[in-house]
Design an enzyme around this catalytic site. Sequence first.
Site, mmCIF file in Angstrom:
data_model
loop_
_atom_site.group_PDB
_atom_site.id
_atom_site.type_symbol
_atom_site.label_atom_id
_atom_site.label_comp_id
_atom_site.label_asym_id
_atom_site.label_seq_id
_atom_site.Cartn_x
_atom_site.Cartn_y
_atom_site.Cartn_z
ATOM 1 N N GLY A 38 -7.243 3.675 -8.110
ATOM 2 C CA GLY A 38 -5.948 3.722 -7.437
ATOM 3 C C GLY A 38 -5.609 2.458 -6.677
ATOM 4 O O GLY A 38 -6.447 1.569 -6.472
ATOM 5 N N CYS A 72 2.125 2.505 -5.161
ATOM 6 C CA CYS A 72 1.837 2.509 -6.606
ATOM 7 C C CYS A 72 2.240 1.205 -7.279
ATOM 8 O O CYS A 72 2.471 1.170 -8.494
ATOM 9 C CB CYS A 72 2.551 3.670 -7.310
ATOM 10 S SG CYS A 72 2.080 5.286 -6.730
ATOM 11 N N ARG A 97 -13.033 3.781 -4.988
ATOM 12 C CA ARG A 97 -12.251 4.746 -5.767
ATOM 13 C C ARG A 97 -11.289 4.021 -6.700
ATOM 14 O O ARG A 97 -11.085 2.808 -6.597
ATOM 15 C CB ARG A 97 -11.450 5.651 -4.829
ATOM 16 C CG ARG A 97 -10.443 4.877 -3.979
ATOM 17 C CD ARG A 97 -9.416 5.756 -3.319
ATOM 18 N NE ARG A 97 -8.594 5.001 -2.389
ATOM 19 C CZ ARG A 97 -7.580 4.210 -2.719
ATOM 20 N NH1 ARG A 97 -7.279 4.038 -3.996
ATOM 21 N NH2 ARG A 97 -6.875 3.567 -1.801
ATOM 22 N N ILE A 121 -3.408 0.499 -3.256
ATOM 23 C CA ILE A 121 -3.460 0.590 -1.808
ATOM 24 C C ILE A 121 -2.705 1.833 -1.346
ATOM 25 O O ILE A 121 -1.668 2.201 -1.915
ATOM 26 C CB ILE A 121 -2.890 -0.680 -1.148
ATOM 27 C CG1 ILE A 121 -3.132 -0.644 0.373
ATOM 28 C CG2 ILE A 121 -1.414 -0.878 -1.482
ATOM 29 C CD1 ILE A 121 -2.829 -1.958 1.061
ATOM 30 N N HIS A 146 -3.759 6.423 4.999
ATOM 31 C CA HIS A 146 -4.242 7.712 5.484
ATOM 32 C C HIS A 146 -3.975 7.806 6.977
ATOM 33 O O HIS A 146 -4.090 6.804 7.694
ATOM 34 C CB HIS A 146 -5.748 7.869 5.253
ATOM 35 C CG HIS A 146 -6.150 7.866 3.812
ATOM 36 N ND1 HIS A 146 -5.724 8.823 2.917
ATOM 37 C CD2 HIS A 146 -6.958 7.035 3.110
ATOM 38 C CE1 HIS A 146 -6.258 8.582 1.731
ATOM 39 N NE2 HIS A 146 -6.995 7.491 1.817
ATOM 40 N N SER A 179 -1.280 11.568 -3.317
ATOM 41 C CA SER A 179 -1.940 10.463 -4.011
ATOM 42 C C SER A 179 -3.304 10.912 -4.523
ATOM 43 O O SER A 179 -3.948 11.784 -3.927
ATOM 44 C CB SER A 179 -2.137 9.274 -3.062
ATOM 45 O OG SER A 179 -0.909 8.841 -2.518
#
Length: 202
Positions: free
Chosen positions: A68, A164, A66, A70, A73, A133
Site C-alpha cells: 500500500g 492512493c 506492509r 502512504i 492513522h 484502507s
Amino acid sequence: MVLKDFGLMDYEKTNLMMQSFNDNRGKDTEDEIWILEHEPVYTYGISTDALSIPHHLPYPIIKTDRGGEITYHGPGQLVVYILMDFHRALIKPKEFIGKFQTSIYKALSTYSQDLVLNQEETGIFYKHQKIASFGLKMTKKGSYHGAAINRNMNLDAWKEIVICGNPDHQATDLFSLGVNVDRDKLANEMMRSIRLEFGEDI
C-alpha cells in the site's frame, strides 16, 4: 480465532508486536484479530515512492513492511489487523486478501449501500472519498497488518497527503456519512463479518 482489543496503541510498538507474533508462530498457534486505534502517525508501505512524501507533515512518518501507499492513522479510526496462518487453512494469498477485503466491505455496506470496493486502488470508497484502507503483509508463516476504517476522526490530517497516489481522492468517515456508530459495536461487526467470510477456515 482470538479477538484482542488493545485500545490506543503506538504504531511502532504495534508493528514490532506483529512481527514478533509472526516470527514466533508455530504450527498450532491460534490465529488472532487485533482491534485498536493508533496515535496520530503517517505510515508508508513498500510500494510508496519515498520521494513523493510531503515534507513537514504534522505527525511522525514511519516506513513499514506492509503493502500500500502512504496513509494516516489516528484516534477515531478503527484498525483491524489479521494475523492468520492462511497456509494452514489452504488458502492462496490472493484468495486470502480477497476474503479479508470483502469481509470489511460487507460490514461497512450495512451502513451505506453506496460504498465501492476498489481493487485497483486498494480501498473502500464513497464516490471519490476513501473510507477504508488496506495494507497486508504476506509471509511464509502467515499474514499481519490489515485494514483501517475511518469511523469518526480528524479528516484534516488526510489533506496533507495524496491518497492512493490520486490527487482527486479525498478521505471521509462514517460520521461524515451520517453514521454515528459506537467503536465497540463496529469492532464486533467487523469480527462477525470476518468469521462469516472465512467460515471453517478459521
